[in-house]
Design an enzyme around this catalytic site. Structure first.
Site, PDB file in Angstrom:
ATOM      1  N   ASN A   8       0.864  -1.178   0.000  1.00 18.54           N
ATOM      2  CA  ASN A   8       0.000   0.000   0.000  1.00 18.54           C
ATOM      3  C   ASN A   8       0.904   1.232   0.000  1.00 18.54           C
ATOM      4  O   ASN A   8       1.497   1.565   1.018  1.00 18.54           O
ATOM      5  CB  ASN A   8      -0.897  -0.042   1.244  1.00 18.54           C
ATOM      6  CG  ASN A   8      -1.688   1.234   1.442  1.00 18.54           C
ATOM      7  OD1 ASN A   8      -1.775   2.060   0.528  1.00 18.54           O
ATOM      8  ND2 ASN A   8      -2.252   1.400   2.624  1.00 18.54           N
ATOM      9  N   TRP A   9       0.985   1.860  -1.151  1.00 15.74           N
ATOM     10  CA  TRP A   9       1.927   2.977  -1.286  1.00 15.74           C
ATOM     11  C   TRP A   9       1.392   4.264  -0.676  1.00 15.74           C
ATOM     12  O   TRP A   9       2.110   5.267  -0.619  1.00 15.74           O
ATOM     13  CB  TRP A   9       2.276   3.206  -2.769  1.00 15.74           C
ATOM     14  CG  TRP A   9       2.959   2.042  -3.422  1.00 15.74           C
ATOM     15  CD1 TRP A   9       3.356   0.866  -2.817  1.00 15.74           C
ATOM     16  CD2 TRP A   9       3.330   1.912  -4.800  1.00 15.74           C
ATOM     17  NE1 TRP A   9       3.945   0.034  -3.735  1.00 15.74           N
ATOM     18  CE2 TRP A   9       3.939   0.651  -4.960  1.00 15.74           C
ATOM     19  CE3 TRP A   9       3.208   2.732  -5.912  1.00 15.74           C
ATOM     20  CZ2 TRP A   9       4.421   0.196  -6.193  1.00 15.74           C
ATOM     21  CZ3 TRP A   9       3.684   2.293  -7.145  1.00 15.74           C
ATOM     22  CH2 TRP A   9       4.293   1.042  -7.275  1.00 15.74           C
ATOM     23  N   LYS A  10       0.140   4.274  -0.284  1.00 17.28           N
ATOM     24  CA  LYS A  10      -0.477   5.467   0.316  1.00 17.28           C
ATOM     25  C   LYS A  10      -0.236   6.699  -0.576  1.00 17.28           C
ATOM     26  O   LYS A  10      -0.202   6.557  -1.794  1.00 17.28           O
ATOM     27  CB  LYS A  10       0.030   5.666   1.748  1.00 17.28           C
ATOM     28  CG  LYS A  10      -0.135   4.381   2.582  1.00 17.28           C
ATOM     29  CD  LYS A  10       0.091   4.575   4.051  1.00 17.28           C
ATOM     30  CE  LYS A  10      -0.090   3.227   4.759  1.00 17.28           C
ATOM     31  NZ  LYS A  10       0.002   3.340   6.214  1.00 17.28           N
ATOM     32  N   HIS A  96      -9.527   1.075   5.180  1.00 16.02           N
ATOM     33  CA  HIS A  96      -8.213   1.266   5.816  1.00 16.02           C
ATOM     34  C   HIS A  96      -8.363   2.224   6.998  1.00 16.02           C
ATOM     35  O   HIS A  96      -9.147   3.179   6.939  1.00 16.02           O
ATOM     36  CB  HIS A  96      -7.220   1.815   4.800  1.00 16.02           C
ATOM     37  CG  HIS A  96      -5.817   1.818   5.327  1.00 16.02           C
ATOM     38  ND1 HIS A  96      -5.358   2.802   6.156  1.00 16.02           N
ATOM     39  CD2 HIS A  96      -4.803   0.943   5.173  1.00 16.02           C
ATOM     40  CE1 HIS A  96      -4.096   2.532   6.487  1.00 16.02           C
ATOM     41  NE2 HIS A  96      -3.736   1.411   5.903  1.00 16.02           N
ATOM     42  N   GLU A  98      -6.697   4.621   8.014  1.00 17.11           N
ATOM     43  CA  GLU A  98      -6.503   6.044   7.709  1.00 17.11           C
ATOM     44  C   GLU A  98      -7.759   6.638   7.075  1.00 17.11           C
ATOM     45  O   GLU A  98      -8.089   7.804   7.304  1.00 17.11           O
ATOM     46  CB  GLU A  98      -5.264   6.225   6.813  1.00 17.11           C
ATOM     47  CG  GLU A  98      -3.992   6.014   7.609  1.00 17.11           C
ATOM     48  CD  GLU A  98      -2.809   5.501   6.812  1.00 17.11           C
ATOM     49  OE1 GLU A  98      -2.825   5.574   5.576  1.00 17.11           O
ATOM     50  OE2 GLU A  98      -1.863   4.995   7.454  1.00 17.11           O
ATOM     51  N   GLU A 168      -5.246  -4.947  10.785  1.00 18.49           N
ATOM     52  CA  GLU A 168      -4.223  -3.921  10.964  1.00 18.49           C
ATOM     53  C   GLU A 168      -4.478  -3.170  12.259  1.00 18.49           C
ATOM     54  O   GLU A 168      -5.268  -2.205  12.269  1.00 18.49           O
ATOM     55  CB  GLU A 168      -4.265  -2.934   9.792  1.00 18.49           C
ATOM     56  CG  GLU A 168      -3.984  -3.578   8.446  1.00 18.49           C
ATOM     57  CD  GLU A 168      -3.422  -2.573   7.466  1.00 18.49           C
ATOM     58  OE1 GLU A 168      -2.307  -2.804   6.986  1.00 18.49           O
ATOM     59  OE2 GLU A 168      -4.070  -1.554   7.218  1.00 18.49           O
ATOM     60  N   GLY A 174       2.520   2.299  10.681  1.00 24.84           N
ATOM     61  CA  GLY A 174       3.432   3.418  10.479  1.00 24.84           C
ATOM     62  C   GLY A 174       4.176   3.829  11.737  1.00 24.84           C
ATOM     63  O   GLY A 174       4.809   4.883  11.768  1.00 24.84           O
ATOM     64  N   SER A 207       3.536  -2.111  10.295  1.00 25.57           N
ATOM     65  CA  SER A 207       4.991  -2.145  10.453  1.00 25.57           C
ATOM     66  C   SER A 207       5.608  -3.502  10.098  1.00 25.57           C
ATOM     67  O   SER A 207       6.530  -3.960  10.773  1.00 25.57           O
ATOM     68  CB  SER A 207       5.392  -1.711  11.872  1.00 25.57           C
ATOM     69  OG  SER A 207       4.968  -0.380  12.115  1.00 25.57           O
ATOM     70  N   GLY A 228       2.842  -1.182   4.301  1.00 27.96           N
ATOM     71  CA  GLY A 228       2.868   0.235   3.964  1.00 27.96           C
ATOM     72  C   GLY A 228       4.283   0.693   3.669  1.00 27.96           C
ATOM     73  O   GLY A 228       4.819   0.479   2.585  1.00 27.96           O
ATOM     74  N   GLY A 229       4.922   1.307   4.666  1.00 24.63           N
ATOM     75  CA  GLY A 229       6.233   1.942   4.485  1.00 24.63           C
ATOM     76  C   GLY A 229       7.260   1.075   3.764  1.00 24.63           C
ATOM     77  O   GLY A 229       7.957   1.551   2.854  1.00 24.63           O
TER      78      GLY A 229
HETATM   79  P1  PGA Z   1       2.919   0.302   7.649  1.00 24.18           P
HETATM   80  O1  PGA Z   1       1.433   0.493   7.024  1.00 24.18           O
HETATM   81  O2  PGA Z   1       3.454  -0.992   7.069  1.00 24.18           O
HETATM   82  O3  PGA Z   1       3.685   1.500   7.186  1.00 24.18           O
HETATM   83  O4  PGA Z   1       2.761   0.222   9.118  1.00 24.18           O
HETATM   84  C1  PGA Z   1       0.554  -0.593   6.907  1.00 24.18           C
HETATM   85  C2  PGA Z   1      -0.728  -0.139   6.300  1.00 24.18           C
HETATM   86  O5  PGA Z   1      -1.216   0.954   6.618  1.00 24.18           O
HETATM   87  O6  PGA Z   1      -1.327  -0.870   5.463  1.00 24.18           O
END
Ligand code: PGA
Length: 251
Positions: A8-10, A96, A98, A168, A174, A207, A228-229
């Site tokens: 997930n590149w956000k 998600h 966010e 999640e 993050g 993470s 994510g990251g």
């Molecule tokens: P993260 O994000 O790996 O940066 O913690 C995960 C996500 O939001 O899908």
């Protein structure tokens, strides 16, 4: 059943970065059997088409980060499921954390998006997870159960079979704090028992890094990752894919 690893590149990358990241992922999984691990990338909306071209002919799945529940209409700035499908998108993230916390999406909105995705022929990845205060109050299972119930209500078995669930925990996203394999394994077992025998594959997110991917992937009930990251660098994302592939399967 394959495992799944989705990046997930956000709201990261510019166009050229997105294309070269996608090319790197496609190159890196050339020899990977999709029956072992299905790999997907979820770039920002404006780059879906360019990324789709970059991964054409590879086994990389094109995933979108969000959609509007309606197929079309006067919704300035929104992107519909049929639009995504017309670009070759196959799966879409729904709910998600966010989106839930920063964009005010409640369970009803998430359920509507899920149905919008299914109607457009997109297979949803439903994200669920508790906040830190909810875990500290011992309410994590109740919170996740409520999120699942709202999303799964009235879904017929054929629709259920198209879903992936991503657990999640919000406190792990993050933050560099990962759920331990025990914490994640316990929640995955809870989700599986809550959804019953036809439970979809359940991914873990929060993470995930190359250094913790193997232990998490070897945990019973963890069917893959939403990353994510660490998905913004092809080498680290591919190391997670490999950690997932090589982990012993417990079932
Ligand atoms: P993260 O994000 O790996 O940066 O913690 C995960 C996500 O939001 O899908």
């Amino acid at each position: 059943m394959p495992r799944y690893v989705v990046g997930n590149w956000k709201m990261h990358t510019l166009r050229d970065e997105a294309v070269s990241l996608a090319e790197g992922v496609a190159r890196g999984i050339r020899d990977l059997d999709p029956a072992e691990v299905v790999v997907g990338v979820a770039p920002p909306f404006p780059f879906l088409e360019a990324v789709g071209r970059a991964i054409a002919g590879s086994a990389v799945l094109l995933v979108a980060q969000d959609l509007h529940p309606e197929a079309q209409g006067a919704f300035t700035g929104a992107v519909s499921g049929p639009m995504l499908a017309s670009l070759g998108v196959e799966r879409v993230l729904v709910g998600h954390s966010e989106r839930r916390s920063l964009f005010g999406e409640d369970d009803a909105c998430v359920a509507a998006k899920l149905r919008g995705a299914l109607a457009a022929g997109l297979d949803p990845i439903l994200c669920v997870g508790e906040r830190l205060a909810e875990r500290e109050a011992g309410r994590q299972e109740a919170v996740v159960a409520a999120q699942l119930d709202a999303a799964f209500a009235d879904l017929d078995p054929a629709a259920r079979a198209r879903l992936l669930v991503a657990y999640e925990p919000v406190w792990a996203i993050g933050t560099g704090v990962t759920a331990t394999p025990e914490q994640a394994g316990a929640m995955h077992a809870f989700i599986r028992s809550h959804l019953g025998p036809a439970a979809p594959p359940i991914l873990y997110g929060g993470s995930v890094k190359p250094k913790n991917a193997s232990d998490l992937a070897a945990t019973p009930g963890i069917d893959g990752f939403l990353v994510g990251g660490a998905s913004l660098d092809a080498d680290s994302f591919l190391a997670i894919v490999e950690g997932c592939r090589a982990a012993p399967r417990s079932e």
